[in-house]
Scaffold this motif. Sequence first.
Motif, short mmCIF file in Angstrom:
data_model
loop_
_atom_site.label_atom_id
_atom_site.label_comp_id
_atom_site.label_asym_id
_atom_site.label_seq_id
_atom_site.Cartn_x
_atom_site.Cartn_y
_atom_site.Cartn_z
N LEU A 255 -9.94 9.52 -4.74
CA LEU A 255 -9.55 9.01 -6.33
C LEU A 255 -9.10 10.15 -7.14
O LEU A 255 -8.28 10.02 -8.04
N ARG A 256 -9.67 11.30 -6.68
CA ARG A 256 -9.28 12.61 -7.63
C ARG A 256 -7.78 13.12 -7.16
O ARG A 256 -6.78 13.33 -7.99
N THR A 257 -7.61 13.12 -5.88
CA THR A 257 -6.20 13.47 -5.49
C THR A 257 -5.24 12.40 -5.49
O THR A 257 -3.98 12.64 -5.45
N GLY A 258 -5.74 11.20 -5.65
CA GLY A 258 -4.50 10.00 -5.58
C GLY A 258 -3.65 9.96 -4.07
O GLY A 258 -2.74 9.41 -4.13
N GLU A 259 -4.34 10.66 -2.94
CA GLU A 259 -3.69 10.74 -1.65
C GLU A 259 -4.46 10.12 -0.64
O GLU A 259 -5.47 10.08 -0.56
N PRO A 291 -5.80 5.28 -1.95
CA PRO A 291 -6.09 4.94 -3.24
C PRO A 291 -5.53 3.93 -3.68
O PRO A 291 -4.58 3.29 -3.04
N LYS A 293 -3.41 2.22 -6.56
CA LYS A 293 -2.97 2.85 -7.96
C LYS A 293 -2.16 1.83 -8.60
O LYS A 293 -1.57 1.00 -7.94
N ASN A 296 0.91 6.01 -11.70
CA ASN A 296 0.16 7.13 -10.97
C ASN A 296 -1.30 7.01 -11.38
O ASN A 296 -2.01 8.04 -11.13
N ASN A 297 -1.79 6.11 -11.88
CA ASN A 297 -3.02 5.98 -12.22
C ASN A 297 -3.90 5.25 -11.16
O ASN A 297 -3.76 4.30 -10.76
N SER A 298 -4.81 6.08 -10.31
CA SER A 298 -5.72 5.87 -9.29
C SER A 298 -7.14 5.08 -9.91
O SER A 298 -7.93 5.96 -10.61
N VAL A 301 -10.71 2.98 -4.59
CA VAL A 301 -10.16 3.45 -3.24
C VAL A 301 -10.50 2.19 -2.53
O VAL A 301 -11.59 1.44 -2.38
N GLN A 326 -1.22 -0.77 -1.54
CA GLN A 326 -0.14 -1.11 -2.57
C GLN A 326 -0.42 -2.56 -3.05
O GLN A 326 -0.34 -2.76 -4.31
#
Length: 463
Positions: A255-259, A291, A293, A296-298, A301, A326
């Motif tokens: 959630l923090r990294t968005g990756e 994530p 999303k 750019n907002n996550s 998860v 997605q």
Amino acid sequence: MGEKITRPAKSADLRRARLLKDALQRGSPPALRHPQDPSLADRSTAPTNGTADHLEVQRAYLDQLVEDAPEAISILEKGFRITRINAEFTRMFGFTTEDALGERIDSLIVPPDRSAETRWIRETLENGQKINLETKRRRKDGTLVDVSISGAPIRVSGTQASVYVLYRDITEQKRAEALSSALYRIAQRTSTAEDLQQFYAAIHNIVGELMYARNFYIALYDSDSELLSFPYFVDEQDPTPAPKKLGRGLTEYVLRTGEPLLATPSVFEELVQRGEAELIGAYSLDWMGVPLKIGNNSFGVLVVQSYTDSVRFGERDKEILVFVSQQLASAIDHKRNQEALRRSEARYRSLVQSAVYGIYRSSLDGKFLDLNPALIAMLGFDSAEEVLALDPKKDVFLQPEEQARLMDEFRRSGRLDSIEVRWKRKDGAAITVRLSGRAVTSVEEPDEVLEIIAEDVTERRVL
């Protein structure tokens, strides 16, 4: 160790290779013909071994064709026992020539649950017909591979001598088809699922068709409450966690990294040493999260994990989960907006129904479309159906011209601000009503309608 072992070349192999090279250099490879071909009979001046040379060249061409073919090839003779395979067969299924020669093809690569299919293939080929089908076959390590199979009898002098079978690996094609189907069904479920829990369960089933998903959960973060919740959580080891503040778990890391993250034991250990993550819940062998999303907002998860050595995730699985996420993120965002709208509408209707003032919606010609209990009581009726059936100009307005004045005011200013009119109740008694409202439109009702608040001010006017 690791050195390449070269098999000593047989003289026949060398001879075939040499003849093939010579033919290629001439640029006119010989046609494949039987040694008794009459066209060869007039070559009385050719060496006695000329026919043999032609046969060697033919054999070299065929050997090269089979060996370098992009499809896996097996040649079967009586009893459907293997007499030859090529390099692609070994690469695809893991069986070497020594493993395969003399073995029945069905006992070597056909899964046990395909016995009926095997019988059909055998009968079709024995009847001299070709086969084409898509199915699964078993590798040496026991795993299954999606294949397209083509096969046909080989005839010599009109008699069926053997059978050739070609296998093409269609794993990527099947994966693409499965993924496309999954994304379509997620979109379909977005509009058909009645609530989010039903929707999440459907997503779990769809992901389970693409990969191992016995342990699966969806985590969502609410920025207003600053809580991470787990609205859908299915796991062999852990119970559903309660909503919590963000911590240092793997879910929070994604959630923090968005990756996306595939946390194998070594990756997890590295994250722990760097202070990026800590163990929360049962230890899983492979943990994979991507994530959810919007832009750019996550906001969440999607996670699958495995507790057993027999199930390991790879980069391909991560790519698939990213594709699913997605579509899922858009679907969840849409469903959450729908839920929020339903809750808002429910709160609005509750306020309207419990209001002490009369509230109603009408068409521009004044006909009632919807109203609350306070307005029904104000007019002295027992049900909404009675009021909706009225013609306001004749049955509600004490003076019909007042309704025309009301509409003129709306057309002039676009709204009604504390306009007083005289209405009559069911029993004929007159009341003074103050009206305020505006025109609105909606997707369901593209034409303008009036939303009006009606306050009975009769007693004030008496005073």
